[in-house]
Design an enzyme around this catalytic site. Structure first.
Site, PDB file in Angstrom:
ATOM      1  CG  ASP A  59      81.397  22.032  80.257  1.00 23.32           C
ATOM      2  OD1 ASP A  59      80.643  22.855  80.791  1.00 23.32           O
ATOM      3  OD2 ASP A  59      81.406  21.813  79.026  1.00 23.32           O
ATOM      4  CB  CYS A  92      78.402  27.995  80.422  1.00 20.94           C
ATOM      5  SG  CYS A  92      79.251  26.550  79.765  1.00 20.94           S
ATOM      6  CG  ASP A 321      80.120  25.852  84.125  1.00 22.26           C
ATOM      7  OD1 ASP A 321      80.567  24.684  84.078  1.00 22.26           O
ATOM      8  OD2 ASP A 321      80.123  26.620  83.141  1.00 22.26           O
TER       9      ASP A 321
HETATM   10 CA   LIG Z   1      80.151  24.902  81.532  1.00 25.84          CA
END
Ligand SMILES: [Ca+2]
Ligand SMILES: [Ca+2]
Length: 486
Positions: A59, A92, A321
């Site tokens: 993130d 994710c 990601d």
């Molecule tokens: Ca993530």
């Protein structure tokens, strides 16, 4: 063969490094980056068989990179930074599956974090672990290493995925109350506590042990590190507590977007109240402080590579990601196709890689094929992405010959989008559409296809965008690469 020993005079060491760089630069310039299929394993860590270290943060948004001085001085200043790097499904698990396989999520069929859309169990049961960037390099004689978060749903298992010689897989969803966390260490479940060791420090130590063990091993290595930081709850090392306490949340023009009437209903009704804005500021500062563990890790890994005379023959890549919304369009978290969620930091340094900033569109789909090319291994036919090695030069293919657009796809909520060099075009499952002209509206404040206005302006012609999106929607491999250049 290893680098000349440190016991020798400085000159041979320096010349060996320069020679390696020149050989690689010549190979890159000639477009020759694939060495013969069979490489004698006694001849290893050559310029044709470099080491590769990959750090996949969780993130990390592009703005927060400015709080990472080691990343800036040791990777960005020394390597190639992609100004336009994106993930093709901003969540994710789908993104992590794509990093491992080089495919869009409609082809991995990992479209969510949990069943039935996705998750570790689905990735495994579909047999996707049998062919990943790890197995490709492992089969070619690389020593492979994994430490950190693997996939959502990877928990209470002694299973070690194919292709990884050394495995430290994060188990479960972050931390238990009291700060306990667990790793699957080559099939054994081990417990740790944040009070004793922060997880990023633990992953760093495991990786440094691995790097040191490689000295004299005679084979090149591939290390894949996936720290939790800065993902919520963003644990901060004691030595970084209180850092960034003066820093306020950045507020771009799309922060708490004033007029949401142009947006689809699912977004339009979002509200950010005063308390949420305040807690977003706290989260932002906490994330920046938690990132210092990753920043320190970058410096420590580079020092370990240098100490063991392996730095000159090692590529280091950092990515995320997915991105993150800090209240832009009144959103928190990720998953929609707006810029803050799909845009990721991506930087690479290594032999022959110039210090430069590149504007070409590159994707998480491209990571696995890039690593394969750097390692000189063949790709399976299912790969959708393409190696960005041709962009790691001063002379690059023209921007529009490289890629003019790519697919962004998502299942919950369901949309498909086309991101081109200058537009974002979104088709929602309920037939609502969005279009943003990024040259005049980079913050995506004005949806040009808003049909709910009392006197809507004439709509732009979207035929070309819709056609490119249609070509990408179910594409596979070569079809994807062809449809990405219009
Ligand atoms: Ca993530
Ligand atoms: Ca608006």
């Amino acid at each position: 063969m290893r680098h000349a020993g440190t016991g020798a005079s400085l000159r041979p060491v320096r010349w060996s490094g320069i020679l390696r760089a020149l050989v690689l630069a010549a190979l890159l310039a000639a477009g020759v980056t694939t060495p013969p299929d069979k490489v004698d394993e006694s001849v290893a860590q050559t310029p044709e068989r470099p080491n590769i270290v990959f750090i996949l943060t969780d993130d990390l948004d592009t703005e927060s990179v400015s709080a990472m001085p080691e990343l800036e001085s040791k990777l960005i200043d020394e390597g190639t930074t992609f100004n336009n790097a994106f993930v093709t499904d901003p969540l994710c698990c789908p993104s992590r599956a794509t990093f491992l396989r080089g495919q869009y999520s409609h082809n991995t069929r990992i479209a969510g974090n949990s069943p039935p859309e996705g998750g570790f169990g689905k990735f495994r049961s579909l047999g996707l672990e049998r062919s990943t960037v790890a197995t490709w390099l492992d089969d070619a004689g690389y020593d492979t290493f994994y430490a950190g978060k693997y996939m959502n749903g990877y928990d209470d298992t002694t299973h070690v995925p194919d292709g990884w010689d050394r495995w430290y897989g994060w188990l479960g969803q972050y931390y238990s109350p009291g700060g306990e966390y667990r790793l699957n260490e080559n099939g054994d479940i081990k417990r740790y506590n944040l009070d004793r060791v922060h997880d990023t420090d633990l992953l760093k130590d495991k990786t440094i042990d691995f790097i040191r063990d490689q000295r004299g091993d005679g084979r090149p290595f591939f290390a894949y590190l996936a720290p939790n930081a800065p993902h919520t709850p963003a644990y901060v090392l004691a030595r970084h507590e209180g850092m960034f306490s003066d820093r306020s949340l950045p507020r771009s023009p799309s922060f708490n977007e004033k007029d949401m009437s142009d947006k689809p209903e699912i977004v339009r009704n979002l509200q950010l109240d005063h308390d949420e804005v305040k807690s977003l500021g706290d989260l932002y500062r906490k994330r920046l402080a938690s990132l210092q563990s990753v920043d320190g890790m970058i410096g420590a890994l580079i020092a370990a590579l240098r100490d063991t005379n392996q730095l000159e023959n090692t590529y280091i890549i950092l990515a995320s990601d997915n991105g993150y919304y800090f209240g832009e369009h009144r959103r928190i978290d990720k998953s929609l196709a707006y810029e803050e969620s799909i845009r990721i930091p991506l930087v690479i340094r290594g032999p022959g890689v110039p210090a430069q900033k590149v504007n070409h569109l590159v994707l998480n789909n491209d990571f696995a094929p890039t690593v394969a090319q750097l390692a000189g291994v063949d790709l399976p036919g299912f790969v959708d992405g393409k190696s960005f090695v041709p962009l790691l030069r001063t002379e690059k293919p023209p921007l529009k010959a490289w890629r003019t657009g790519f697919l962004v796809e998502h299942v919950t909520p369901t949309y498909q989008a086309l991101r081109t060099n200058d537009h974002t075009y979104v088709e929602w499952s309920n037939e609502v559409k969005e279009l943003y002209d990024l040259e005049v509206d980079p913050y995506q404040l004005h949806n040009l296809l808003n049909s709910d206005l009392p006197n809507p302006p004439p709509k732009p012609d979207t035929t070309g965008l819709a056609a490119q999106l249609a070509a990408l929607r179910d594409c596979r491999a070569d079809q994807c690469r062809a449809a990405e250049v219009q």
